[in-house]
Design a protein around this motif. Structure first.
Motif, PDB file in Angstrom:
ATOM      1  N   ASN A 145       0.823  -1.220   0.000  1.00 33.43           N
ATOM      2  CA  ASN A 145       0.000   0.000   0.000  1.00 33.43           C
ATOM      3  C   ASN A 145       0.849   1.258   0.000  1.00 33.43           C
ATOM      4  O   ASN A 145       0.569   2.224  -0.720  1.00 33.43           O
ATOM      5  N   LEU A 146       1.905   1.254   0.822  1.00 32.46           N
ATOM      6  CA  LEU A 146       2.752   2.428   0.926  1.00 32.46           C
ATOM      7  C   LEU A 146       3.477   2.716  -0.379  1.00 32.46           C
ATOM      8  O   LEU A 146       3.695   3.879  -0.738  1.00 32.46           O
ATOM      9  N   LEU A 147       3.834   1.656  -1.114  1.00 34.78           N
ATOM     10  CA  LEU A 147       4.515   1.851  -2.395  1.00 34.78           C
ATOM     11  C   LEU A 147       3.621   2.569  -3.407  1.00 34.78           C
ATOM     12  O   LEU A 147       4.113   3.163  -4.361  1.00 34.78           O
ATOM     13  N   ALA A 157      -6.910  -5.096 -11.862  1.00 33.25           N
ATOM     14  CA  ALA A 157      -6.299  -3.805 -11.516  1.00 33.25           C
ATOM     15  C   ALA A 157      -4.782  -3.927 -11.456  1.00 33.25           C
ATOM     16  O   ALA A 157      -4.054  -3.072 -11.982  1.00 33.25           O
ATOM     17  N   GLN A 158      -4.290  -4.981 -10.828  1.00 31.13           N
ATOM     18  CA  GLN A 158      -2.844  -5.158 -10.709  1.00 31.13           C
ATOM     19  C   GLN A 158      -2.187  -5.347 -12.077  1.00 31.13           C
ATOM     20  O   GLN A 158      -1.127  -4.785 -12.348  1.00 31.13           O
ATOM     21  N   LEU A 159      -2.809  -6.137 -12.929  1.00 27.61           N
ATOM     22  CA  LEU A 159      -2.247  -6.381 -14.261  1.00 27.61           C
ATOM     23  C   LEU A 159      -2.217  -5.096 -15.104  1.00 27.61           C
ATOM     24  O   LEU A 159      -1.288  -4.868 -15.876  1.00 27.61           O
ATOM     25  N   VAL A 218       7.473  -5.232  -7.234  1.00 31.72           N
ATOM     26  CA  VAL A 218       6.927  -5.724  -5.965  1.00 31.72           C
ATOM     27  C   VAL A 218       5.472  -5.286  -5.789  1.00 31.72           C
ATOM     28  O   VAL A 218       4.610  -6.085  -5.392  1.00 31.72           O
ATOM     29  N   GLU A 219       5.192  -4.014  -6.104  1.00 33.04           N
ATOM     30  CA  GLU A 219       3.842  -3.468  -5.886  1.00 33.04           C
ATOM     31  C   GLU A 219       2.799  -4.148  -6.760  1.00 33.04           C
ATOM     32  O   GLU A 219       1.641  -4.296  -6.358  1.00 33.04           O
ATOM     33  N   ILE A 220       3.191  -4.612  -7.938  1.00 33.68           N
ATOM     34  CA  ILE A 220       2.249  -5.277  -8.843  1.00 33.68           C
ATOM     35  C   ILE A 220       2.148  -6.772  -8.543  1.00 33.68           C
ATOM     36  O   ILE A 220       1.059  -7.343  -8.484  1.00 33.68           O
TER      37      ILE A 220
END
Length: 687
Positions: free
Chosen positions: A279-281, A343-345, A644-646
């Motif tokens: 979340n922070l990223l 959403a991540q993709l 990492v965030e994805i």
């Protein structure tokens, strides 16, 4: 579609099922604490503590995990106590009033982290001062999260007992999500407000701005606490008030024996943990990748993106309340997880420096999916409480809801720690950020000083005399405070390092020593001016007074210039040391920055304080533009942040899908439970 001949074709609500609109609205506004403020504290404290105060991301992660671990104790206690509490106002409502006010007060105090030269001077080293700041943050985070628990656990339990209809319950928690997300849009806008000079002041940063922005939140929250207390009702309290009180550990053991409940907890826990890890990223990437370290430009996008997030969450409430009764809660939950995966993709393409506003695409998908997911989660806990009531004849919403949130908060706590580790893993350089901010702040202060020169020709003699004393006093105090600050910075130069870095540290020590000598000289001259001023009075020759003011004014400019030069040197030494440490991945990045900073240092050495103040301002503003380069992080860091965030949430989404497919409380079973409870309660009433 989970529909059988035993399932009503059309939902018909009884008199006790429908929640009146004003109560629905008041209950929904309660979402501002668990959805908005809870996340603001977790996200912005880590971000601002790291990039504004220069505190270690790792240690911030550690202290952010401690209040969540404390929640592991406080949540079940508050849940049990609210189940067994009896008062003339019910068993939940007093908690809403006390908890809401406590949240408002502690939210303000947690941002008033001592900073500035006066605070630094109280500690022997910079390291000691940073440990003090970490302890201060930890203390008020513990108070704040405890206050959130006192409010949220009884509030969530109350939502389960305000209606007996399974889909009206979803509507109730949807109102909470809807209005909570309405306030959640303030999270990034608070960062934007804190960046405004009106709040942070000249030479300040986001940490200074948040002190005053937090007061605006408290002004809204305290009246809301009284509104919740007087408006929300407890329709089942009369019946529950006769319920026998139970022991704490007995309630906890009973809750953990419910297998359906444990399956739901694993589903929610896994996914919440995955997204909280990164979340922070989600703040770092727009600031340091998309806008290359321009916090003010990024804060605008973050504010707009936060608004889009909130709007998407608000609008998602309507399809949720249409889809869930049609296909059942379990299948709707799978749709929610699918939206989050998509959403991540999409971020692979939408994290784009050329088209920054593409970021709103994954935001819409992720916000909608999460709204579905967490709203259904809370509603499904209520369904489990109905099943448990059918088996045991006891309502224990507080215990179930607290254990449910205990697991989510444990996941969030673990995620807070992991988030700090992930930032360290990506090799994000918070020292570069804070030292660049210090440099820019010193330049801004010097520009403001040079612009403050007044036209003394128009001032009367009495005002000139006061002006002379004021300029001297401010300059002398500033020199005295800055010498203390330099002493703290010099004391940091210890530790076991490589031979090359030790040489750089020695150069840093010598540079600070030279700066201290120059500042001591300026301070000495200001003291002499102070002694000379004591011999003057308001009848002194006006030309002499103007000359005195001019000398003091120029000494203050000399002091400001030494501050700028010193901050350039400190940043340069850091960049040179990092170039040695990062032999492969980021060495070229630090070399480029060092070369550019060397050029700026040479320009500053050639800069002279003279009567042509306008030329000084122009040169300083030109140098300030050159300094934007030092906001940039290393390319390796930016790549690892995105990877990492994805990737990490996608992996944990897969785990959550597996457990959702094994969830057994189907739509058919829920209607069977509802009819059985209605039949049993009617028999009890008839007796």
């Amino acid at each position: 579609m989970e529909k059988t001949q035993n399932t009503p074709k059309k939902k018909v609500l009884g008199k006790g099922d429908r929640v009146p609109f004003m109560q629905l609205l008041a209950y929904g506004f309660g979402g501002v604490i668990p959805i908005a403020l809870f996340n603001i504290a977790g996200q912005l404290m880590g971000l601002i503590g790291n990039i504004s105060l220069g505190l270690s991301a790792l240690w911030l992660g550690v202290i952010l995990i401690i209040p969540r671990l404390w929640d592991a104790v406080s949540d079940p206690i508050v849940g049990h106590y609210s189940d067994n509490f009896r008062s003339r106002w019910g068993r939940r409502r007093p908690f809403l009033l006390i908890g809401g006010i406590a949240v408002a007060i502690s939210f303000v105090l947690m941002w008033w982290i001592p900073d500035g030269q006066w605070a630094h001077s109280l500690f022997p080293t910079e390291s000691a001062f940073q440990w003090f700041q970490l302890c201060y943050i930890l203390f008020w985070l513990l108070i704040f999260f405890t206050a959130c628990t006192v409010f949220e656990i009884p509030h969530g339990a109350l939502g389960m007992e305000m209606t007996t209809d399974i889909h009206e319950r979803t509507r109730l928690f949807s109102a909470k999500s809807f209005l909570g997300n309405l306030f959640a849009m303030s999270t990034p806008w608070l960062f934007a407000l804190a960046n405004m000079e009106y709040f942070k002041g000249t030479g300040g940063n986001e940490a200074d701005g948040m002190k005053y922005v937090s007061m605006l939140i408290a002004i809204i929250l305290i009246p809301l606490s009284f509104w919740w207390f007087f408006t929300v009702k407890e329709p089942g309290f009369k019946k529950v008030s006769k319920q026998k009180k139970t022991a704490f550990w007995k309630d906890v053991r009973h809750t953990f024996k419910n297998k359906t409940f444990l399956r739901l907890v694993i589903i929610i826990f896994t996914l919440a943990m995955g997204f909280n890890f990164v979340n922070l990223l989600g703040y770092y990437i727009p600031i340091y990748y998309i806008f290359e370290g321009d916090k003010e430009a990024a804060s605008t996008l973050l504010g707009i993106n936060g608004t889009i997030w909130a709007v998407a969450g608000l609008l998602a409430v309507f399809p949720l309340n249409w889809i869930s009764p049609k296909i059942g809660k379990r299948k709707t939950l799978l749709i929610a997880i699918g939206l989050m995966c998509l959403a991540q993709l999409s971020k692979i393409v939408c994290y784009n420096q050329d088209y920054p506003f593409l970021i709103i695409i994954p935001t819409i998908l992720l916000s909608s999916g999460m709204l579905f997911f967490f709203t259904l989660g809370s509603s499904m806990v209520g369904d489990i409480c109905d099943e448990d009531d059918l088996k045991t004849g006891r309502r224990s919403e507080g215990s179930y809801y607290s254990i449910f949130w205990w697991f989510i908060k444990m996941g969030t706590a673990l995620a807070s720690f992991v988030a700090g580790l992930l930032i360290v893993f990506t090799q994000f350089d918070e020292t570069q950020v804070t030292k660049t901010d210090d440099l820019k702040g010193a330049v801004n202060e010097l520009i403001n000083k040079s612009e403050s020169k007044k036209d003394y020709q128009t001032l009367p003699l009495s005002e000139l005399f006061n002006e002379a004393k004021s300029v001297n006093h401010e300059g002398y105090k500033e020199a005295k405070d800055y010498l203390k600050n330099l002493k703290n910075k010099s004391s940091e130069l210890t530790g076991k390092e490589s031979k090359q870095i030790t040489q750089i540290l020695q150069q840093k020590y010598e540079s600070l020593k030279d700066t201290r000598l120059k500042v001591e000289f300026i301070k000495s001259n200001l003291y002499k001016e102070q002694q000379a001023l004591q011999k003057l009075d308001s009848n002194t020759n006006i030309d002499l007074l103007k000359e005195v003011i001019h000398r003091n004014f120029m000494l203050r400019l000399e002091l400001g210039l030494e501050k700028v030069r010193s901050n350039v040197s400190l940043l340069l030494f850091h960049l040179q040391a990092e170039a040695i440490k990062h032999k492969e991945k980021s060495k070229a990045h630090y070399r480029v920055l060092s070369e550019n900073l060397n050029d700026i240092e040479e320009q500053l050495e050639a800069l002279e304080i003279n009567s042509e103040v306008n030329k000084l301002e122009k040169k300083l503003k030109a140098l300030k533009e050159q300094m934007k380069l030092f906001d940039k992080q290393a390319p390796y860091t930016l790549f690892m942040m995105r990877a990492v965030e994805i990737g990490l949430p996608l992996l944990l989404c897969m785990v959550s899908i597996v457990f959702t497919l094994r969830y057994t409380l189907t739509e058919k079973r829920l209607y069977e439970i509802k009819r059985a409870l209605e039949k049993r309660n009617k028999q009890i009433t008839d007796k």
